[in-house]
Scaffold this motif. Sequence first.
Motif: not given
Length: 576
Positions: A15-22, A61-70, A384-387
């Motif tokens: 959750l705290w690392r930059p990027g996306f959980l894919l 209105v939001l960057p995609g990585w923030i949208t995913q965390r939200l 196992q789930w990485v950003s």
Amino acid sequence: MTATAVALVVLSPALWRPGFLLHYDMVFVPDLPLSAGTLGMDGGVPRAVPNDTVVALLDLVLPGWITQRLVLVGAFFAIGAGLDRWRRGVVTTVVATVAATWSPWMAERLAIGHWGYLWGYAALVWAVVGALELRAARSDGDDTRHHRAVTSTAVGLGMSALSGSTGAVLVAIALVVILLAPGAGRPRAGSIAVGAAAWLLLNAAWWFPFLTSSSSSAADATGVRAFAAGADTPLGVLGSLLGGGGIWHEPSWFPERHAVVFAFLAAALVVVGFVTLLRHLPALRWGIGALGILALVLSSLGSFAVTAPLLVWFVETVPGGGLLRDGQKFVALLVVPAALGWGVLAARVVSRARGTALAPVALVTAAVLPVVLLPGLAFARGGQWVSSSYPNEYGAVAQRLSASSDAAAVLPWRLYRQYGWNGDITVLDAWQRLSSSPVLVNDDLPLRDSTVRGESAAADRVSRALASGDAAQVKAALSRAGVRYVVVEKSQPGADDDIRTLNPIGSVVHSGRDLTLYDIGRPSGHDGPQSLGNAPWWGATGLALAGVTLAAGTAWLVRRRQFERGAERHASGTSQ
């Protein structure tokens, strides 16, 4: 608060690392465009509508990585907020929240990447709580409680519509079974009719374009066997379902559930919690009991030789019958009441032991047991789930594709990828979300021992052309589908063969470390994915119906919430 804390423990440190959980179906992109696909107007089966629509609007209105965390943390928060509406005390709410959020159902849907299902699950919590309170309030004649219950039910309906077809179906089943079950407090026929109409209009964003979809209206029956609930514990299919798990996707299983003791205790927790709720609400035992039975029946239909043919017939014959294929999702109808009951049981034990050392022990045990039985869910499934971040090259190619009105295709011709920059984790092809222009992909779903056929006729023709190895046939099939550009993922197995096929028929317009982009010339046909500009008017009709209803419902909820608060203040003043 409890649900948010659970979310932080489950999703950290990714959750705290930059990027996306894919991973698997968990696909978010830096900027999801509002396109024909995200709006359900491309002529295909609108599986990702309206949840992708919501994400695209947030990405404005939001960057995609923030949208995913939200989206991910918000789903946990919504579950906790729904349970808090039940108002059975702090102990009940806290314990029920842990049981509902740290459950095998949530864990396995997170593992497979079904984030829309999490919001459907949250909507189910609001709907179940609202329906139970509505029946009780009508029976007791408590107007304040009745107003609150109506609000909860309405929020559940609206949230389920935004989550997609799965959440909408779960909520519809729960409301019908609980509200229409025998006993005191049944709502009037007029209220039921209004609720049914609201459900239809709110969900028009996905069922309306489905009815007019150019794809097959009947789902591939192979999926009945492929998506049947599986035994992720030694207790068999039914035992696994009773424990809240049993998803068909083996990579989403958690190893600790293979232990007999853990599996038995998980099933016991669900059964004890469910029975406790039955005993706690005897006036609603018919509705609650029917909901649990229906959950087990629907979730196990495809798993047994006796019932599987019936489900195959339904899927092949009835348009939309594919909604019943992934049967394990219906276990949520059992897990939610069980979580409520588990909270009630904990509160009773703590109340009886108040003033002794047993009270805190009982509270901690009840709250921690779901975590102890599924420790592998913690800390992003043990890391196992990485950003990960998309290479810059993806953004550049996506921008070029988006500038064209012609469609693109992606090779190698498979639905899932494994990228080195994402830790070689299996993930759904992201190009349909990266580009605002139509992108044709192979929608066949390969499984361990079978393949579930996709709905796209254009993709099927491309599959046959690629299998022939004839470059001219490949170009003809792509051109007929409206494809001008072909993206080749160079790191994927088979990419070299695809490049050899494309070299004689296209010109390279981009060549980078990860991607090669070909221009194969202006297409000759347009029977593939449609662009927003030429989308049929009926696709917009479904979205408009849902949008107007949602807006009107939101305004109604705001006014009702104000009335509800006024009624609560009046009741509080009267009691003093």
